[in-house]
Motif scaffolding. Structure first.
Motif, PDB file in Angstrom:
ATOM      1  N   ALA A   1       0.913  -0.937  -0.084  1.00 30.32           N
ATOM      2  CA  ALA A   1       0.225  -0.442  -0.693  1.00 30.32           C
ATOM      3  C   ALA A   1       0.819   1.443  -0.270  1.00 30.32           C
ATOM      4  N   LYS A   2       0.184   2.236  -0.946  1.00 30.36           N
ATOM      5  CA  LYS A   2       1.742   3.102  -0.984  1.00 30.36           C
ATOM      6  C   LYS A   2       0.601   4.737  -1.031  1.00 30.36           C
ATOM      7  N   GLN A   3       0.634   5.629  -0.800  1.00 30.30           N
ATOM      8  CA  GLN A   3      -0.461   6.967  -0.859  1.00 30.30           C
ATOM      9  C   GLN A   3       0.951   7.939  -1.638  1.00 30.30           C
ATOM     10  N   ILE A   4       0.535   8.878  -2.291  1.00 31.98           N
ATOM     11  CA  ILE A   4       0.668  10.398  -3.074  1.00 31.98           C
ATOM     12  C   ILE A   4       0.735  11.256  -1.820  1.00 31.98           C
ATOM     13  N   PHE A   5       2.025  12.496  -1.685  1.00 31.22           N
ATOM     14  CA  PHE A   5       1.204  12.942  -0.581  1.00 31.22           C
ATOM     15  C   PHE A   5       2.030  14.618  -1.669  1.00 31.22           C
ATOM     16  N   LEU A   6       1.207  15.828  -1.117  1.00 34.51           N
ATOM     17  CA  LEU A   6       1.210  16.785  -1.221  1.00 34.51           C
ATOM     18  C   LEU A   6       2.025  17.896  -0.510  1.00 34.51           C
ATOM     19  N   GLY A   7       3.103  17.957  -0.181  1.00 34.28           N
ATOM     20  CA  GLY A   7       4.019  18.655   0.298  1.00 34.28           C
ATOM     21  C   GLY A   7       3.953  20.490   0.413  1.00 34.28           C
ATOM     22  N   TYR A   8       4.151  21.165   1.148  1.00 32.94           N
ATOM     23  CA  TYR A   8       4.503  22.455   0.665  1.00 32.94           C
ATOM     24  C   TYR A   8       4.827  23.371   2.333  1.00 32.94           C
ATOM     25  N   ARG A   9       5.137  24.259   2.223  1.00 36.59           N
ATOM     26  CA  ARG A   9       5.382  25.250   3.451  1.00 36.59           C
ATOM     27  C   ARG A   9       4.744  25.853   3.871  1.00 36.59           C
ATOM     28  N   LYS A  10       4.535  25.450   5.322  1.00 36.23           N
ATOM     29  CA  LYS A  10       3.085  25.851   6.154  1.00 36.23           C
ATOM     30  C   LYS A  10       2.778  27.537   6.103  1.00 36.23           C
ATOM     31  N   ALA A  11       3.962  27.957   5.769  1.00 42.39           N
ATOM     32  CA  ALA A  11       3.143  29.822   5.836  1.00 42.39           C
ATOM     33  C   ALA A  11       2.377  29.468   4.591  1.00 42.39           C
ATOM     34  N   ASP A  12       2.318  28.978   3.526  1.00 41.39           N
ATOM     35  CA  ASP A  12       1.596  29.599   2.518  1.00 41.39           C
ATOM     36  C   ASP A  12      -0.498  28.433   2.650  1.00 41.39           C
ATOM     37  N   GLN A  13      -0.196  27.599   3.689  1.00 38.68           N
ATOM     38  CA  GLN A  13      -1.206  26.733   3.674  1.00 38.68           C
ATOM     39  C   GLN A  13      -2.574  27.599   3.623  1.00 38.68           C
ATOM     40  N   ALA A  14      -2.587  28.919   3.897  1.00 36.89           N
ATOM     41  CA  ALA A  14      -3.959  29.542   3.762  1.00 36.89           C
ATOM     42  C   ALA A  14      -3.855  29.912   2.201  1.00 36.89           C
ATOM     43  N   THR A  15      -3.293  29.544   1.423  1.00 31.22           N
ATOM     44  CA  THR A  15      -3.333  30.496   0.442  1.00 31.22           C
ATOM     45  C   THR A  15      -4.566  29.909  -0.413  1.00 31.22           C
ATOM     46  N   ALA A  16      -4.968  30.299  -0.522  1.00 32.16           N
ATOM     47  CA  ALA A  16      -6.601  29.834  -1.612  1.00 32.16           C
ATOM     48  C   ALA A  16      -6.290  28.473  -3.248  1.00 32.16           C
ATOM     49  N   TYR A  17      -5.211  29.301  -3.679  1.00 35.93           N
ATOM     50  CA  TYR A  17      -5.332  28.933  -4.501  1.00 35.93           C
ATOM     51  C   TYR A  17      -4.190  27.377  -4.219  1.00 35.93           C
ATOM     52  N   LEU A  18      -3.590  27.651  -3.557  1.00 40.78           N
ATOM     53  CA  LEU A  18      -2.765  25.746  -3.460  1.00 40.78           C
ATOM     54  C   LEU A  18      -3.695  25.479  -2.519  1.00 40.78           C
ATOM     55  N   ARG A  19      -4.484  25.607  -1.273  1.00 39.20           N
ATOM     56  CA  ARG A  19      -5.698  24.962  -0.644  1.00 39.20           C
ATOM     57  C   ARG A  19      -6.504  23.972  -1.719  1.00 39.20           C
ATOM     58  N   ALA A  20      -6.988  24.538  -2.920  1.00 36.14           N
ATOM     59  CA  ALA A  20      -7.662  24.355  -3.685  1.00 36.14           C
ATOM     60  C   ALA A  20      -6.884  23.293  -4.959  1.00 36.14           C
ATOM     61  N   PHE A  21      -6.152  23.783  -5.143  1.00 33.04           N
ATOM     62  CA  PHE A  21      -5.358  22.570  -5.850  1.00 33.04           C
ATOM     63  C   PHE A  21      -5.416  21.118  -5.172  1.00 33.04           C
ATOM     64  N   VAL A  22      -4.477  21.379  -3.543  1.00 35.78           N
ATOM     65  CA  VAL A  22      -4.730  20.115  -2.689  1.00 35.78           C
ATOM     66  C   VAL A  22      -6.119  19.502  -2.655  1.00 35.78           C
ATOM     67  N   ASP A  23      -7.453  20.533  -2.832  1.00 34.26           N
ATOM     68  CA  ASP A  23      -8.085  19.632  -2.289  1.00 34.26           C
ATOM     69  C   ASP A  23      -9.431  18.571  -3.694  1.00 34.26           C
ATOM     70  N   MET A  24      -8.535  19.699  -4.390  1.00 39.14           N
ATOM     71  CA  MET A  24      -8.954  18.929  -5.948  1.00 39.14           C
ATOM     72  C   MET A  24      -8.048  17.654  -6.282  1.00 39.14           C
ATOM     73  N   ALA A  25      -6.773  17.294  -5.752  1.00 44.27           N
ATOM     74  CA  ALA A  25      -6.439  17.130  -5.490  1.00 44.27           C
ATOM     75  C   ALA A  25      -6.984  15.224  -5.194  1.00 44.27           C
ATOM     76  N   ARG A  26      -7.192  15.513  -3.945  1.00 45.83           N
ATOM     77  CA  ARG A  26      -8.311  14.122  -3.458  1.00 45.83           C
ATOM     78  C   ARG A  26      -9.038  13.637  -3.702  1.00 45.83           C
ATOM     79  N   GLY A  27      -9.632  14.253  -4.885  1.00 49.50           N
ATOM     80  CA  GLY A  27     -10.639  13.508  -5.821  1.00 49.50           C
ATOM     81  C   GLY A  27     -10.612  12.688  -7.334  1.00 49.50           C
ATOM     82  N   ALA A  28      -8.640  12.612  -7.618  1.00 52.46           N
ATOM     83  CA  ALA A  28      -8.404  13.175  -8.369  1.00 52.46           C
ATOM     84  C   ALA A  28      -8.004  11.687  -8.725  1.00 52.46           C
ATOM     85  N   GLY A  29      -7.977  10.479  -7.713  1.00 51.97           N
ATOM     86  CA  GLY A  29      -8.517   9.517  -7.923  1.00 51.97           C
ATOM     87  C   GLY A  29      -8.496   8.562  -8.844  1.00 51.97           C
TER      88      GLY A  29
END
Length: 294
Positions: free
Chosen positions: A266-294
Motif C-alpha cells: 500500500a502506498k500514498q501520493i502526498f502533496l507537500g508545501y510550506r506551512k506559511a503558504d497553507q492559507a493561500t486559496a489557490y494552493l489549498r484548492a489544488f490540494v483539495d482537488m487532488a484528493r478527488g483525482a483518484g
C-alpha cells in the motif's frame, strides 16, 4: 514630482471639463485640487492648463501629462487589483515539483480541471527535482511537491491525497499472470525493470525484496513508462508500478498487475508545501482537488 493624484486630476478635468466637477469626482475640494496642481506647476516650472474665459485649455505640458495619465492610471488600477488578488490567494503561479515518475500521469488529472476553474493562476510542473524536492520547497523554487515518500521537516506540511497499490507488472502470458500474488523469492530469476533512481527509493526493493534478502537476477533502468511496459509485454522483464497506472495502460499493452505479497504493498501520493503558504486559496484548492483525482 508627479504623483498619482496629479494624473487623476488631469484625466478628470479633461473628461468633465471643469475643476469643480473634477474635484467632486475625486472627492476633493476645489481649493485642494487647485493647490495640488499649482504645486506641480511650480515644481515643473510650466503651466498644465490655461484659462480661456470659463474654459480650460491644456498646454503642451498638460497634453503630455494627460496622455501619460491615460496610459499609467489603468495600469496602476490593474496592479492594485492584482495585488488584492494575490493577497486573497486568487491569482499567482503554482510551481509543482515532482519526486515520482508515474505521478506525472496522475498529476495531469488534477491540472486540467484546476486550470479550468482557476483562470488567473498559472501552473508550472518542474520534473528536475526528482529527488531534491525538500530543498526546492525551502528555497521557494517550488510551491508544491508531489511525492510518495514524504520527509517530515519543520516548516513543511505533507498531506496524503491519493491511496494506491504498488504492484508487479508482467506480460499476459507470464507464469505470474495466473497467480493471485507473488513472493519475493520468485523474482530472484527475473529481470526487473525500473526508472533510473536509487534502489532505496524503489518500493519494490525497500518494501518487498530487501526485507526478504532477495535481489532480482538482473536490474535494468528505463526512462519512460511506455518503453518499460513495451519491454514487459515483450517478455523482456517485469516491473513494479502503481496499479492505477497499469490499468490505464492495459488497453495499449498486453500486461497485467499482480499483487506483491498476500496483503499487497500500500502506498500514498502526498502533496507537500510550506506551512506559511497553507492559507493561500489557490494552493489549498489544488490540494483539495487532488484528493478527488483518484
Amino acid at each position: 514630482m508627479i504623483e498619482r493624484i496629479h494624473l487623476a486630476i488631469v484625466q478628470e478635468v479633461a473628461r468633465l471639463g471643469s475643476l469643480t466637477a473634477a474635484a467632486q469626482a475625486l472627492c476633493l475640494t476645489p481649493s485642494a485640487l487647485s493647490h495640488s496642481v499649482a504645486r506641480l506647476e511650480a515644481q515643473a516650472g510650466t503651466d498644465i492648463w490655461i484659462r480661456e474665459g470659463r474654459n480650460l485649455r491644456f498646454t503642451q505640458a498638460g497634453e503630455h501629462l494627460l496622455a501619460l495619465a491615460h496610459r499609467v492610471l489603468p495600469q496602476l488600477q490593474l496592479a492594485e487589483q492584482r495585488l488584492e488578488q494575490f493577497a486573497q490567494g486568487e491569482r499567482g503561479s503554482l510551481r509543482i515539483g515532482m519526486e515520482c515518475h508515474p505521478c506525472y500521469q496522475w498529476l495531469l488529472k488534477v491540472v486540467s480541471p484546476y486550470l479550468a476553474q482557476w483562470h488567473d493562476v498559472d501552473v508550472d510542473v518542474k520534473q528536475k527535482f526528482q529527488f531534491g524536492g525538500i530543498g526546492a520547497l525551502f528555497d521557494h523554487e517550488i510551491d508544491l511537491l508531489v511525492t510518495p515518500d514524504p520527509l517530515r521537516k519543520a516548516g513543511l506540511h505533507f498531506e496524503p491525497v491519493f491511496d494506491y497499490e504498488q504492484v508487479l507488472v508482467v506480460a499476459c502470458d507470464h507464469p505470474f499472470a495466473r497467480q493471485d500474488w507473488v513472493r519475493p523469492e520468485q523474482l530472484s530469476e527475473e529481470v526487473l525493470l525500473s526508472y533510473p533512481v536509487g534502489l532505496e527509493r524503489l518500493d519494490v526493493y525497500s518494501l518487498f525484496l530487501s526485507p526478504a534478502g532477495i535481489s532480482p537476477r538482473r536490474h535494468k533502468t528505463l526512462e519512460t513508462t511506455d518503453i518499460m511496459l513495451q519491454m514487459v509485454a515483450s517478455g523482456r522483464g517485469v516491473a513494479s508500478l502503481p496499479r492505477w497506472l497499469v490499468q490505464e495502460y492495459a488497453a495499449r499493452f498486453d500486461v497485467v498487475p499482480v499483487r506483491m505479497g498476500p496483503r499487497g504493498v500500500a502506498k500514498q501520493i502526498f502533496l507537500g508545501y510550506r506551512k506559511a503558504d497553507q492559507a493561500t486559496a489557490y494552493l489549498r484548492a489544488f490540494v483539495d482537488m487532488a484528493r478527488g483525482a483518484g
